[in-house]
Write a protein that holds these residues in place. Structure first.
Motif, mmCIF file in Angstrom:
data_model
loop_
_atom_site.group_PDB
_atom_site.id
_atom_site.type_symbol
_atom_site.label_atom_id
_atom_site.label_comp_id
_atom_site.label_asym_id
_atom_site.label_seq_id
_atom_site.Cartn_x
_atom_site.Cartn_y
_atom_site.Cartn_z
ATOM 1 N N TYR A 1 42.478 43.011 24.198
ATOM 2 C CA TYR A 1 41.278 42.636 23.436
ATOM 3 C C TYR A 1 40.323 43.828 23.387
ATOM 4 O O TYR A 1 39.975 44.402 24.420
ATOM 5 N N SER A 2 39.893 44.197 22.184
ATOM 6 C CA SER A 2 38.816 45.182 22.025
ATOM 7 C C SER A 2 38.189 44.976 20.659
ATOM 8 O O SER A 2 38.911 44.818 19.668
ATOM 9 N N PRO B 1 34.922 38.439 25.010
ATOM 10 C CA PRO B 1 33.863 37.429 24.962
ATOM 11 C C PRO B 1 33.833 36.592 26.235
ATOM 12 O O PRO B 1 34.811 36.539 26.982
ATOM 13 N N GLU B 2 32.693 35.948 26.460
ATOM 14 C CA GLU B 2 32.542 35.100 27.637
ATOM 15 C C GLU B 2 33.617 34.009 27.640
ATOM 16 O O GLU B 2 33.957 33.479 26.578
ATOM 17 N N GLY B 3 34.167 33.721 28.781
ATOM 18 C CA GLY B 3 35.181 32.674 28.896
ATOM 19 C C GLY B 3 36.586 33.179 28.609
ATOM 20 O O GLY B 3 37.555 32.442 28.760
ATOM 21 N N PHE B 4 36.720 34.442 28.232
ATOM 22 C CA PHE B 4 38.013 35.021 27.848
ATOM 23 C C PHE B 4 39.080 34.815 28.923
ATOM 24 O O PHE B 4 40.198 34.387 28.629
ATOM 25 N N PRO C 1 45.543 31.669 33.360
ATOM 26 C CA PRO C 1 45.451 31.277 34.781
ATOM 27 C C PRO C 1 46.281 32.156 35.716
ATOM 28 O O PRO C 1 46.054 32.132 36.927
ATOM 29 N N ASN C 2 47.235 32.943 35.189
ATOM 30 C CA ASN C 2 48.120 33.718 36.065
ATOM 31 C C ASN C 2 47.866 35.227 36.009
ATOM 32 O O ASN C 2 48.748 36.022 36.339
ATOM 33 N N LEU C 3 46.639 35.593 35.624
ATOM 34 C CA LEU C 3 46.306 37.025 35.564
ATOM 35 C C LEU C 3 46.440 37.673 36.938
ATOM 36 O O LEU C 3 46.059 37.073 37.946
ATOM 37 N N GLN C 4 46.974 38.909 36.933
ATOM 38 C CA GLN C 4 47.101 39.650 38.199
ATOM 39 C C GLN C 4 46.353 40.977 38.172
ATOM 40 O O GLN C 4 46.140 41.601 39.207
ATOM 41 N N LEU D 1 34.646 36.815 35.930
ATOM 42 C CA LEU D 1 35.815 37.677 36.210
ATOM 43 C C LEU D 1 36.775 36.986 37.175
ATOM 44 O O LEU D 1 36.337 36.445 38.191
ATOM 45 N N PRO D 2 38.078 36.993 36.891
ATOM 46 C CA PRO D 2 39.018 36.433 37.868
ATOM 47 C C PRO D 2 39.078 37.323 39.112
ATOM 48 O O PRO D 2 38.752 38.515 39.046
#
Ligand code: NDP
Length: 311
Positions: free
Chosen positions: A8-9, A52-55, A60-63, A81-82
């Motif tokens: 995303y950019s 954007p906010e909430g991105f 759920p599985n971001l590392q 931030l996760p």
């Protein structure tokens, strides 16, 4: 299972990044634009610039979150931030581009270019004897990935080069000063002050009226880091009063700089629209891929950001 890298950019088009990354990632990592993600559960890596906010909640599985740039202030200041590692870009092309801009800015002031531009507008042959680089003191505030390269480039040109950071470091030709107590002296001796500090709670508006008052009368100021590191109203006053002889400014408190802002028309001021250095897909792709591989195999990351320090 195939992992996904989500991109995303706002300012950077997707295709050049996808094309640069694909050969380094191989077939087990799919690269998708945020809007086109087919299976959010497979997204393990995010390459982002100011999403954007909430991105992040969609994935759920971001590392790993990879900031598509060097400055992470906008990213680390978020409260969505996760809890995963964050890395930044630190590629050689980006460093060279920044060092080139800083060198240009320093030479602009060292060689009195604003004086000659003003004289030319009056059709006036206004000779001003040049000073040797060794007679000119340049202070670089912030000696990080980009700051250190810029400082060594300035030193290589023969300027009396000083740097300021929180921790000591060894840079050829650069006299390094550390900590809050050293700042006043660094500012007081410099003919040209270059701001390369990251924006953090500690540096926000750090360069204020007091700092401009400490600088040599007639000194020049360069800002290539973030507008919010500077008290912009105090900068305008210092330029208006003639306390500062000029400035080269690439970043501002609010961007774009409003058309009626006083900085546009102050003498000796050059304004560029936040482009001192940009992330370049081909030179950044190998390090992004290396960090993705490191995450997959449990190895240490490069260019990891400290959330505690904010840079
Ligand atoms: P780094 O994060 O690598 O380094 C930051 C430097 O600032 C370090 O030397 C650090 O000290 C020093 N520093 C941080 N806080 C303080 C403090 N409170 N007092 C004294 N020194 C401090 O940054 P980079 O060099 O890679 O980049 C600098 C900034 O440039 C980025 O944060 C970004 O905002 C901006 N930038 C602007 C671009 C443009 O186009 N205009 C493009 C890319 C980046 P220490 O070494 O001791 O930790």
């Amino acid at each position: 299972m195939t992992d996904t890298l989500v991109f995303y950019s706002g300012p950077d088009p997707f295709e050049p990044w996808r094309d640069a990354l694909a050969p380094h990632l191989g077939s087990d990592v799919r690269i998708e634009e945020a809007d086109a993600v087919t299976d959010p559960e497979t997204v393990r890596f995010a390459l982002v610039w100011m999403p954007p906010e909430g991105f992040f909640a969609r994935f759920p599985n971001l590392q790993l979150v990879i900031n598509l740039g060097a400055g992470v202030d906008r990213l680390v200041a978020r409260n969505d931030l996760p809890d995963v590692p964050i890395t930044r870009l630190s590629d050689p092309e980006m460093g060279r581009m920044m060092a080139g801009y800083v060198l240009f800015s320093v030479l602009r002031h060292a060689r009195d270019i604003p004086h000659f531009e003003a004289a030319q507008a009056r059709r006036e042959w206004a000779y001003k004897h040049p000073r040797a680089a060794s007679e000119i003191t340049v202070a670089i505030l912030g000696l990080g990935e980009l700051g250190a390269l810029a400082a060594t480039e300035i030193a290589r040109q023969g300027f009396d080069t000083h740097g300021w950071a929180t921790r000591p470091k060894d840079l050829p030709g650069v006299t390094v000063h550390c900590g809050d107590d050293a700042l006043d002296d660094v500012l007081a001796q410099a003919d040209i002050v270059v701001c390369m500090l990251p924006l953090t709670p500690d540096t926000c508006k750090r360069l204020d009226e007091n700092c401009f008052g400490r600088m040599k009368p007639g000194a020049a100021f360069v800002n290539v880091s973030r507008g919010e590191v500077v008290d912009q109203d105090a900068l305008v006053i210092a330029l208006r009063d003639g306390r500062l002889s000029g400035a080269t400014l690439d970043v501002f408190e609010t961007e774009p700089l409003a058309p009626d802002h006083p900085l546009w028309s102050l003498p000796g001021v050059l304004i560029t629209p936040h482009l001192a250095s940009v992330a370049l897909p081909n030179s950044a792709a190998p390090q992004i891929a290396a960090n993705i591989r490191a995450t997959q195999t449990g190895r240490a990351l490069a260019n990891e950001v400290s959330r505690l320090r904010g840079y």
